[in-house]
Design an enzyme around this catalytic site. Structure first.
Site, PDB file in Angstrom:
ATOM      1  CG  ASP A   1      -4.239   2.671  -2.147  1.00 57.26           C
ATOM      2  OD1 ASP A   1      -3.774   1.594  -1.941  1.00 57.26           O
ATOM      3  OD2 ASP A   1      -4.262   3.782  -1.241  1.00 57.26           O
TER       4      ASP A   1
ATOM      5  NE  ARG B   1       3.678  10.469  -3.836  1.00 54.58           N
ATOM      6  CZ  ARG B   1       2.873   9.629  -3.352  1.00 54.58           C
ATOM      7  NH1 ARG B   1       1.765   9.657  -3.241  1.00 54.58           N
ATOM      8  NH2 ARG B   1       3.664   8.810  -2.533  1.00 54.58           N
TER       9      ARG B   1
ATOM     10  CG  ASP C   1      -5.923   0.650   1.969  1.00 54.91           C
ATOM     11  OD1 ASP C   1      -5.161  -0.520   1.904  1.00 54.91           O
ATOM     12  OD2 ASP C   1      -5.353   1.784   1.837  1.00 54.91           O
TER      13      ASP C   1
ATOM     14  CG  ASP D   1      -1.842   1.303   1.303  1.00 58.23           C
ATOM     15  OD1 ASP D   1      -2.038   1.728   0.058  1.00 58.23           O
ATOM     16  OD2 ASP D   1      -2.484   1.579   2.318  1.00 58.23           O
TER      17      ASP D   1
ATOM     18  CG  ASP E   1      -0.454   1.559  -3.921  1.00 55.58           C
ATOM     19  OD1 ASP E   1       0.049   2.251  -3.113  1.00 55.58           O
ATOM     20  OD2 ASP E   1      -1.525   1.051  -3.654  1.00 55.58           O
TER      21      ASP E   1
END
Length: 262
Positions: free
Chosen positions: A97, A84, A101, A76, A79
């Site tokens: 994402d 970026r 989660d 997590d 990624d």
């Protein structure tokens, strides 16, 4: 200060795209510019697969389960950096994402509800709080024109600004929260004490006690997030109702003026 803040928000506003046009663009995307195949999204798919495997082993193989769950959570943090670094940030990736989660943690909490039936109600409350706070926060971000649910200014909430705008804080709190739940899971499988200060405590118990403050802080954040999102949505409702009344009054005035002229 207020003017600069509003300017930042206008710059971060979302340019609306027609739903049919969006579907057509997604269908016609080429291999070289396929958002589904962006590296951070591939990492996201890997997280889902590993989380699914961890759930498969959860009821009978704690080592495999913990390793798979832990790596899935650690990815997590990867990624976002990959997105970026490669210039592959996307709304799909951000939602993927968040959904991963929420679902991963909720599945673990469901297992903990069965492992600790006395505390099942508390685990169910945590699931409801987690989903509701993030859903309302996401929706309030969309209706106010924000490009990301992590874009929170200090004038809206200082604690949410601190939580979302410092990547180290975000990682530390999320990791500590997950470690607390993993420790509760391992406590059902580990009975050998580690002899810490002569106390009859297992390693998962020590880990649970150590991470409990982080877990408590994370869920305090969820409560704040839910309350602030609720206030934002109510504020938007009030602004829209006031605008509707203004339009209605102007229309009524124009109608009266038209009658007098006739």
């Amino acid at each position: 200060m207020a003017k600069s803040t509003s300017t930042r928000r206008r710059r971060a506003s979302i340019e609306l795209v027609d739903a049919k046009q969006a579907v057509d663009l997604a269908t016609a995307q080429t291999y070289s510019e396929n958002v589904f195949l962006f590296v951070p999204n591939l990492i996201g798919y890997t997280r889902i697969i590993m989380a699914g495997l961890s759930l498969h082993y959860m009821s009978y193989h704690p080592i495999y389960c913990t390793l798979l769950y832990g790596v899935s959570c650690l990815l997590d943090a990867v990624d976002g950096q990959a997105a970026r670094a490669l210039g592959q940030t996307s709304k799909f990736g951000a939602v993927l994402d968040m959904v991963t989660d929420r679902c991963t943690t909720s599945c673990l909490l469901c297992y903990l509800s069965s492992a600790y039936p006395t505390y099942a109600l508390y685990f169910q409350f945590l699931i409801a709080l987690d989903f509701s706070s993030h859903y309302m926060h996401m929706y309030s971000s969309l209706v106010t024109g924000s490009t990301s649910h992590k874009t929170v200014t200090s004038d809206v909430s200082r604690i949410l600004w601190f939580y979302y705008n410092d990547s180290r804080t975000l990682f530390f709190v999320c990791a500590g929260n997950e470690l607390f739940f993993v420790a509760l899971y391992l406590m059902k499988w580990t009975t050998t004490p580690i002899g810490l200060y002569g106390l009859d405590l297992t390693f998962p118990t020590v880990m649970a006690v150590s991470t409990f403050p982080i877990f408590a802080f994370k869920n305090f954040i969820n409560v704040v997030q839910l309350w602030k999102a609720s206030k934002i949505l109510v504020g938007v409702d009030l602004a829209e109702r006031a605008a509707a009344r203004t339009v209605a009054k102007q229309q009524e005035l124009e109608d009266k003026q038209g009658i007098r002229k006739s």
